[in-house]
Design a protein around this motif. Structure first.
Motif, PDB file in Angstrom:
ATOM      1  N   VAL A 149       1.854 -14.103   8.687  1.00  0.00           N
ATOM      2  CA  VAL A 149       0.401 -13.962   8.735  1.00  0.00           C
ATOM      3  C   VAL A 149       0.029 -12.501   8.523  1.00  0.00           C
ATOM      4  O   VAL A 149      -0.833 -12.176   7.707  1.00  0.00           O
ATOM      5  CB  VAL A 149      -0.158 -14.470  10.085  1.00  0.00           C
ATOM      6  N   ASP A 150       0.685 -11.607   9.278  1.00  0.00           N
ATOM      7  CA  ASP A 150       0.524 -10.169   9.090  1.00  0.00           C
ATOM      8  C   ASP A 150       1.795  -9.496   9.607  1.00  0.00           C
ATOM      9  O   ASP A 150       2.818 -10.161   9.818  1.00  0.00           O
ATOM     10  CB  ASP A 150      -0.748  -9.633   9.774  1.00  0.00           C
ATOM     11  N   THR A 168       2.673  -8.444  12.441  1.00  0.00           N
ATOM     12  CA  THR A 168       3.115  -8.770  13.799  1.00  0.00           C
ATOM     13  C   THR A 168       2.843 -10.224  14.177  1.00  0.00           C
ATOM     14  O   THR A 168       2.933 -10.569  15.358  1.00  0.00           O
ATOM     15  CB  THR A 168       2.409  -7.855  14.829  1.00  0.00           C
ATOM     16  N   THR A 169       2.574 -11.082  13.192  1.00  0.00           N
ATOM     17  CA  THR A 169       2.239 -12.477  13.496  1.00  0.00           C
ATOM     18  C   THR A 169       2.835 -13.388  12.435  1.00  0.00           C
ATOM     19  O   THR A 169       2.805 -13.064  11.242  1.00  0.00           O
ATOM     20  CB  THR A 169       0.713 -12.685  13.528  1.00  0.00           C
ATOM     21  N   ARG A 178       3.463 -17.850  11.516  1.00  0.00           N
ATOM     22  CA  ARG A 178       3.312 -19.257  11.873  1.00  0.00           C
ATOM     23  C   ARG A 178       4.682 -19.909  11.764  1.00  0.00           C
ATOM     24  O   ARG A 178       5.452 -19.626  10.836  1.00  0.00           O
ATOM     25  CB  ARG A 178       2.324 -19.954  10.942  1.00  0.00           C
ATOM     26  N   THR A 232       1.817 -20.250  16.559  1.00  0.00           N
ATOM     27  CA  THR A 232       1.492 -18.893  16.165  1.00  0.00           C
ATOM     28  C   THR A 232       2.317 -17.979  17.061  1.00  0.00           C
ATOM     29  O   THR A 232       2.180 -18.019  18.288  1.00  0.00           O
ATOM     30  CB  THR A 232      -0.009 -18.586  16.333  1.00  0.00           C
ATOM     31  N   VAL A 233       3.200 -17.205  16.459  1.00  0.00           N
ATOM     32  CA  VAL A 233       4.121 -16.341  17.199  1.00  0.00           C
ATOM     33  C   VAL A 233       3.699 -14.900  16.974  1.00  0.00           C
ATOM     34  O   VAL A 233       3.586 -14.453  15.828  1.00  0.00           O
ATOM     35  CB  VAL A 233       5.586 -16.553  16.750  1.00  0.00           C
ATOM     36  N   ARG A 234       3.480 -14.192  18.077  1.00  0.00           N
ATOM     37  CA  ARG A 234       3.031 -12.800  17.996  1.00  0.00           C
ATOM     38  C   ARG A 234       4.137 -11.877  18.502  1.00  0.00           C
ATOM     39  O   ARG A 234       4.826 -12.189  19.478  1.00  0.00           O
ATOM     40  CB  ARG A 234       1.751 -12.605  18.805  1.00  0.00           C
ATOM     41  N   ILE A 273       9.053 -10.701  20.675  1.00  0.00           N
ATOM     42  CA  ILE A 273       7.987 -11.691  20.850  1.00  0.00           C
ATOM     43  C   ILE A 273       7.160 -11.332  22.078  1.00  0.00           C
ATOM     44  O   ILE A 273       7.688 -11.022  23.149  1.00  0.00           O
ATOM     45  CB  ILE A 273       8.574 -13.103  21.003  1.00  0.00           C
ATOM     46  N   GLN A 300       4.047 -13.380  22.514  1.00  0.00           N
ATOM     47  CA  GLN A 300       3.318 -14.610  22.848  1.00  0.00           C
ATOM     48  C   GLN A 300       3.612 -15.697  21.823  1.00  0.00           C
ATOM     49  O   GLN A 300       3.751 -15.436  20.630  1.00  0.00           O
ATOM     50  CB  GLN A 300       1.810 -14.340  22.882  1.00  0.00           C
ATOM     51  N   GLU A 330       1.843 -19.454  20.898  1.00  0.00           N
ATOM     52  CA  GLU A 330       0.696 -20.306  21.215  1.00  0.00           C
ATOM     53  C   GLU A 330       0.603 -21.444  20.211  1.00  0.00           C
ATOM     54  O   GLU A 330       1.104 -21.358  19.082  1.00  0.00           O
ATOM     55  CB  GLU A 330      -0.597 -19.504  21.241  1.00  0.00           C
TER      56      GLU A 330
END
Length: 279
Positions: A175-176, A178-179, A181, A194-196, A204, A206, A208
């Motif tokens: 996604v970017d 630091t993120t 899917r 969604t992994v942050r 990691i 978070q 969600e």
């Protein structure tokens, strides 16, 4: 009249004692499960090619240039479960079978360190059996099955990430910086994670997703697993403290990891639902 007042005072005193005793019993931390004997160290394999940049950075932050080849695992620790908002001391043993994407949860809630509720959950290749003691049982119901699949992947991603990093059935999408899917086998895109990741460490922070909370809920709820602290357990860099939460409610559970045993025999536990297994 004086006798009636005396009786009422006795009843009130008994109620107060029971309430205080009940509260005090929940302040005593559960004792840990016995540690598990570990076998030979797993062999090491290369980090898969083609991972999105945040995932590759995470893998190298945790493992270096190669991953342990993990086929099964046990995770043991203690927790505070608070589904009603009242934290309850808990100990847990979780079992994972990578080849079958299956897991088993053995959870004991304690009062004065005595087990007063035991929870069993077994997910065998997407078919789930759940025993919540006096609360009831669920057997192979569609929403519970889907939530259990998400549970398996969220737990191995956090505590045994080699399994998630090397399984070709999952699909990562950046996604970017630091993120990402993470799309899971057998589930809808709406149930993807969604992994942050923390910008400074690459670890990691978070996970969600949208997840069914129970069979009675028609809609999925927003679900979070937040990493509170990273550390080392049995030589592995893992989230030693994490918190699970539904929607904007207070945390449902806080987990503390005390042992991670790789490539142990989990077959007897997965074969038997409920009770204890030998060995």
């Amino acid at each position: 009249m004086r006798m009636l007042i005396r009786i009422l005072m006795i009843i009130i005193s008994v109620i107060v004692v029971l309430l205080v005793g009940g509260w005090l019993g929940l302040q005593i931390k559960a004792s840990a499960f016995p540690t598990v004997a570990v076998g030979a160290a797993p062999s090491m394999i290369p980090i898969p090619e083609g991972l999105p940049t945040p995932v590759d950075r995470f893998a190298r932050a945790v493992f270096g240039d190669s991953l342990p080849d993990v086929q099964s695992a046990m995770v043991l620790g203690r927790a505070q479960l608070a589904p009603t908002g009242l934290p309850m001391p808990t100990r847990f043993r979780f079992y994972y079978d990578a080849a079958r994407s299956s897991h088993y949860h053995d959870i004991q809630v304690t009062w004065f360190n005595l087990t007063f509720m035991r929870i069993h959950e077994r997910n065998l290749e997407g078919h789930t059996q759940l025993d919540l003691a006096v609360i009831g049982q669920v057997n192979d119901q569609p929403k519970t099955n889907r939530a259990a699949i998400q549970g398996y992947w969220s737990e191995v991603l956090a505590w045994v990430p080699s399994i998630a990093l090397t399984d070709p059935r999952v699909r990562w999408e950046a996604v970017d910086d630091t993120t990402v899917r993470l799309y899971l086998p057998g589930l809808d895109d709406a149930e993807a994670f969604t992994v942050r990741f923390a910008a400074d460490t690459g670890l990691i922070s978070q996970i969600e997703t949208m997840r069914y909370q129970n069979e009675d809920n028609a809609e999925r709820w927003h679900w979070f697993n937040r990493i509170l602290e990273w550390g080392r357990v049995d030589g592995l860099r893992v989230p030693v403290r994490a918190q699970t939460q539904w929607r904007a409610d207070s945390p449902w559970a806080t987990w503390e990891i005390e042992q991670i045993a790789l490539n142990v025999d989990v077959a007897p536990r997965l074969a038997q639902f409920g009770g204890d297994v030998s060995g």
